[in-house]
Design an enzyme around this catalytic site. Structure first.
Site, PDB file in Angstrom:
ATOM      1  N   TYR A 140       0.828  -1.212   0.000  1.00 39.07           N
ATOM      2  CA  TYR A 140       0.000   0.000   0.000  1.00 39.07           C
ATOM      3  C   TYR A 140       0.861   1.261   0.000  1.00 39.07           C
ATOM      4  CZ  TYR A 140      -4.723  -1.877   0.762  1.00 39.07           C
ATOM      5  OH  TYR A 140      -5.954  -2.477   0.631  1.00 39.07           O
ATOM      6  N   LYS A 191       3.077 -15.397   1.835  1.00 41.40           N
ATOM      7  CA  LYS A 191       3.227 -16.083   0.549  1.00 41.40           C
ATOM      8  C   LYS A 191       4.712 -16.392   0.417  1.00 41.40           C
ATOM      9  CE  LYS A 191       1.548 -17.602  -3.389  1.00 41.40           C
ATOM     10  NZ  LYS A 191       0.577 -18.719  -3.489  1.00 41.40           N
ATOM     11  N   ASP A 223      -3.216 -18.091  -0.134  1.00 47.18           N
ATOM     12  CA  ASP A 223      -4.249 -18.743  -0.948  1.00 47.18           C
ATOM     13  C   ASP A 223      -4.932 -19.848  -0.143  1.00 47.18           C
ATOM     14  OD1 ASP A 223      -1.817 -20.088  -0.987  1.00 47.18           O
ATOM     15  OD2 ASP A 223      -1.958 -20.715  -3.089  1.00 47.18           O
ATOM     16  N   ASP A 247      -6.393  -6.992   4.034  1.00 48.89           N
ATOM     17  CA  ASP A 247      -7.530  -6.324   3.403  1.00 48.89           C
ATOM     18  C   ASP A 247      -8.457  -7.374   2.791  1.00 48.89           C
ATOM     19  OD1 ASP A 247      -9.084  -4.220   2.232  1.00 48.89           O
ATOM     20  OD2 ASP A 247      -8.076  -4.619   0.326  1.00 48.89           O
ATOM     21  N   ASP A 251     -12.330  -9.100   4.378  1.00 51.57           N
ATOM     22  CA  ASP A 251     -13.636  -9.079   3.695  1.00 51.57           C
ATOM     23  C   ASP A 251     -14.212 -10.491   3.651  1.00 51.57           C
ATOM     24  OD1 ASP A 251     -13.382  -6.352   3.126  1.00 51.57           O
ATOM     25  OD2 ASP A 251     -14.210  -6.581   1.102  1.00 51.57           O
TER      26      ASP A 251
HETATM   27  C1  IPM Z   1     -10.381  -1.280   4.056  1.00 49.36           C
HETATM   28  C2  IPM Z   1     -10.656  -0.630   2.738  1.00 49.36           C
HETATM   29  C3  IPM Z   1      -9.507   0.313   2.403  1.00 49.36           C
HETATM   30  C4  IPM Z   1      -8.257  -0.515   2.303  1.00 49.36           C
HETATM   31  C5  IPM Z   1      -9.717   1.169   1.153  1.00 49.36           C
HETATM   32  C6  IPM Z   1     -10.993   1.968   1.204  1.00 49.36           C
HETATM   33  C7  IPM Z   1      -8.546   2.069   0.885  1.00 49.36           C
HETATM   34  O1  IPM Z   1     -10.859  -1.590   1.763  1.00 49.36           O
HETATM   35  O2  IPM Z   1     -10.233  -0.551   5.056  1.00 49.36           O
HETATM   36  O3  IPM Z   1     -10.329  -2.505   4.112  1.00 49.36           O
HETATM   37  O4  IPM Z   1      -7.948  -1.086   1.250  1.00 49.36           O
HETATM   38  O5  IPM Z   1      -7.542  -0.600   3.295  1.00 49.36           O
HETATM   39 MG    MG Z   2     -10.945  -3.594   2.499  1.00 46.21          MG
END
Ligand code: IPM
Ligand code: MG
Length: 356
Positions: A140, A191, A223, A247, A251
């Site tokens: 990042y 990884k 993975d 990240d 999710d």
């Molecule tokens: C998160 C989001 C952010 C990230 C974005 C909005 C920059 O997806 O906080 O997980 O990638 O960190």
């Molecule tokens: Mg995110």
């Protein structure tokens, strides 16, 4: 002494969900919580006003605060802007400038929502994972980065995945400390079969483990970790990983719990100062409709009380109130199932305040 909370609603549903979290804070203020709230724009909203997704005044407010409550940033409207001024830069700038290297993302399944998960109830019931995501390093932020045009006219885009040993050490330490208060297991995700930097990550984690041998440590390629999260998520207690892997995996873990609309997060620096936000985004497709789920943001307030404001009892109260509204069958659209009572964003916020 009065503690300061910087309130940064941001974009899209950020505005609506933060408004509900603010109601909750006001209720606690009435019950004796000694805090002061100051609001400022961030993300696309800030860009529209000032030309920057992170105006100086907003950054100053955040730096001076004991804790930051953030909604979400981003939206269609700003997608074509240069990457340097996109809403996401506001969020990344806050993380970097405040040194918020440790991102805690709990994925807990509320028993009331077992039916809302797309996975079978027996796979997810009782799920309680803590993802510890490194937040101020890795790909990042790595340099060099950019897009250049080669001699043959073709464009080449590049980013750099870089970690220093010290960065790996401090996030690993956070993971071990958290595991010690929970199930005493850490799985480090990398990884290492392909990327040298994560091979080093693995070595550093192993070295750290020598002084933390009370914790059961395992390693997993990313993975496989993604697959295991869906196959047998309850094998995990604490997962520690890089910025980008975290990240993605968070999710994935969020969906195990039924909805990404339920999950809070805390991002902490070395001083214990923190930024608290739902892990979901600004959801521009449903913004302004009063249908978004405010519970992730409200639960982020609970994390704020616990980690930055030293008010664990109030944090417990919020979590119990959320439990109560779920017990009462209240559901926003994202967690709705037959027989439940569908409510709006503001109705859900009001219900939590009442339950408090
Ligand atoms: C998160 C989001 C952010 C990230 C974005 C909005 C920059 O997806 O906080 O997980 O990638 O960190
Ligand atoms: Mg995110």
């Amino acid at each position: 002494m009065t503690k300061k909370i910087a309130v940064l609603p941001g974009d899209g549903i950020g505005q609506e969900i933060v408004a509900e979290a603010v109601k909750v804070i006001k209720k606690l203020q009435a019950d004796g919580l000694d805090v002061e709230m100051n609001e400022a724009p961030v993300g696309g909203t800030a860009y529209d006003i000032s030309g920057s997704p992170l105006p100086d005044e907003t950054l100053k407010l955040a730096k001076e605060a004991d804790a930051v409550l953030l909604g979400a940033v981003g939206g269609y409207k700003w997608e074509s802007l240069d990457i340097s001024v996109r809403p996401e830069k506001g969020l990344l700038g806050l993380r970097k400038e405040l040194g918020l290297f440790a991102n805690l993302r709990p994925a807990i399944l509320y028993p009331q929502l077992a039916d809302a998960s797309t996975l079978k109830p027996e796979i997810v019931s009782g799920l309680d994972i803590m993802i510890v995501r490194e937040l101020t390093g890795g790909i990042y932020f790595g340099q060099p980065r950019g897009v250049k045009t080669l001699d043959n006219g073709e464009r080449e885009g590049y980013n750099t995945l870089v970690y220093r040993e010290s960065e790996v050490k401090r996030i690993t330490e956070v993971a071990f400390d958290i595991a010690r208060k929970r199930g005493k297991k850490v799985c480090s995700v990398d990884k290492a079969n392909v990327l040298e930097v994560t091979e080093m990550w693995r070595d550093v984690v192993n070295e750290m483990h020598k002084d933390n041998s009370d914790i059961e440590l395992s390693h997993m390629y990313v993975d496989n970790a993604a697959m295991q999260l869906v196959k047998e998520p309850k094998q995990f207690d604490v997962m520690v990983t890089t910025n980008m892997f975290g990240d993605i995996l968070s999710d994935c873990a969020a969906m195990l719990t039924g909805s990404i609309g339920m999950l809070p997060s805390a991002s902490l620096n070395e001083k214990g100062q923190g930024m608290y936000e739902p892990i979901h985004g600004s959801a521009p497709d449903i913004a302004g409709q009063n249908i978004a789920n405010p519970l992730a943001t409200i639960l982020s307030v609970a994390m704020m009380l616990r980690y930055s404001l030293d008010e664990a009892a109030m944090a417990d109260r919020i979590e119990k109130a959320v439990d109560k509204v779920l017990d009462d069958g209240l559901r926003t659209a994202d967690i709705y199932s037959d027989g439940m009572k569908k409510v709006s964003t503001s109705e859900m916020g009001d219900a939590v305040v009442t339950a408090l």
